[in-house]
Design an enzyme around this catalytic site. Sequence first.
Site, short mmCIF file in Angstrom:
data_model
loop_
_atom_site.label_atom_id
_atom_site.label_comp_id
_atom_site.label_asym_id
_atom_site.label_seq_id
_atom_site.Cartn_x
_atom_site.Cartn_y
_atom_site.Cartn_z
N GLY A 10 0.89 -1.16 0.00
CA GLY A 10 0.00 0.00 0.00
C GLY A 10 0.93 1.20 0.00
N ARG A 89 -14.11 2.86 12.11
CA ARG A 89 -13.12 1.94 11.53
C ARG A 89 -13.80 0.64 11.10
NH1 ARG A 89 -10.57 4.27 15.99
NH2 ARG A 89 -8.69 5.46 15.49
N HIS A 176 -8.28 -1.25 18.88
CA HIS A 176 -8.05 0.07 18.26
C HIS A 176 -9.40 0.64 17.81
CE1 HIS A 176 -5.91 3.25 16.32
NE2 HIS A 176 -6.14 2.85 15.10
N1 APR Z 1 -3.38 -4.13 -3.11
C1 APR Z 1 -2.49 -3.14 -2.93
N2 APR Z 1 -2.82 -1.91 -2.57
C2 APR Z 1 -4.12 -1.65 -2.42
C3 APR Z 1 -5.11 -2.64 -2.58
C4 APR Z 1 -4.69 -3.93 -2.93
N3 APR Z 1 -5.55 -4.92 -3.12
N4 APR Z 1 -6.30 -2.06 -2.33
C5 APR Z 1 -6.08 -0.77 -2.02
N5 APR Z 1 -4.75 -0.52 -2.09
C6 APR Z 1 -4.04 0.72 -1.87
C7 APR Z 1 -4.73 1.93 -2.47
O1 APR Z 1 -4.50 2.00 -3.88
C8 APR Z 1 -4.07 3.07 -1.72
O2 APR Z 1 -2.96 3.61 -2.42
O3 APR Z 1 -3.93 1.03 -0.49
C9 APR Z 1 -3.57 2.40 -0.43
C10 APR Z 1 -4.17 3.01 0.83
O4 APR Z 1 -3.73 4.29 0.90
P1 APR Z 1 -4.67 5.53 1.29
O5 APR Z 1 -6.00 5.38 0.61
O6 APR Z 1 -3.92 6.78 1.08
O7 APR Z 1 -4.94 5.26 2.86
P2 APR Z 1 -3.94 5.51 4.09
O8 APR Z 1 -4.25 6.82 4.70
O9 APR Z 1 -2.55 5.21 3.69
O10 APR Z 1 -4.51 4.41 5.11
C11 APR Z 1 -4.40 3.04 4.83
O11 APR Z 1 -4.38 2.45 7.16
O12 APR Z 1 -4.80 3.66 9.11
C12 APR Z 1 -5.32 2.79 8.16
O13 APR Z 1 -7.67 3.35 8.19
C13 APR Z 1 -6.48 3.39 7.42
O14 APR Z 1 -7.23 1.34 6.46
C14 APR Z 1 -6.53 2.54 6.19
C15 APR Z 1 -5.05 2.23 5.93
#
Ligand code: APR
Length: 313
Positions: A10, A89, A176
């Site tokens: 991610g 959440r 959490h």
């Molecule tokens: N495989 C890889 N990456 C993925 C997939 C997947 N199947 N599905 C989603 N993603 C990626 C998205 O493309 C995105 O870039 O996960 C990333 C999540 O990043 P953000 O949307 O910016 O979210 P972020 O603020 O980084 O939080 C991520 O952490 O704290 C927790 O609640 C929050 O669940 C969330 C996670």
Amino acid sequence: MARKKLAMIGAGMIGGTLGHLSVLKGLGDVVLYDVVEGMPQGKALDLLESGPIEGFDASVTGTNDMADIKGADVCIVTAGLPRRPGMSRDDLLATNVKIMQSIAEGIRDNAPDSFVIVITNPLDAMVTTMKKVTGFAKNMVVGQAGVLDSSRYRTFVAMELGVSVESVSAIVLGGHGDDMVPVRSLCHVGGVPIDKLIPAARLEEIENRTRNGGGEIVGLLKTASAFYAPAAAAIRMAEAYLLDKKEILPCAALLEGEYGVDGFFVGVPVQIGAGGIEKIVEVDLTDSERKMFDESVSHVRELVDASEKLLSA
Ligand code: APR
């Protein structure tokens, strides 16, 4: 000696910040993995181009292919959806549990010896899914929540008293969620118990602000959730592992009898060193803290049950 390899699964708001902190702290080479094409590659290149300014030589690459995380020493997982205003959440469960399943399979197949830190919410259910699907040993799978929640508690106490954050020690335990447990009896400022410095009613407000710390940020950002502090928290955990610090940090760990809990990931103090989670530390709680902890654990149980139904559906 070869550099260590950190895989950020991610590469969104938290993932990018994780990569940035890793290279600034010299923790090792970084791979940013994401499902979105071009984005992890673009962020990686941008980060790499800061190397001559910051003075790091780590390799930073972006990818959409899980095979590129091969050999990772640490995987930090943020893949999934973040919250929007008005969401809890738990509202993320149905979407994120499926994502976590596929990510866990990728980690199991490509980085079988890695220490896995899960950040994706709802955290307690996501880290459980990671452990189940990878089949990794319990010392190698951990959830990030308590380091962040404790940092929020310390921030608010320091603001209230006008003291350095470094003079405040505090821990937040349990799940959490909104029922996490800021442990008042273990919060000290320069060794002085917090209830000698702040009146009970005001402390209650600070603890409630801590519980709602993530929601407060979502309300302000509107289109994203917190990312600087969550990333800093996970990096602290990765550092403890990579540098064999044996640091005691509040993290979501699989309990098997400790705290009277069996078979669930719950936030408790753990020792992190080269062996991953090397020890679970049992602290004394007051009766009311114990009651709050048990309530928080029963919520974790419900969440995990719901995630298991979704996984088997
Ligand atoms: N495989 C890889 N990456 C993925 C997939 C997947 N199947 N599905 C989603 N993603 C990626 C998205 O493309 C995105 O870039 O996960 C990333 C999540 O990043 P953000 O949307 O910016 O979210 P972020 O603020 O980084 O939080 C991520 O952490 O704290 C927790 O609640 C929050 O669940 C969330 C996670």
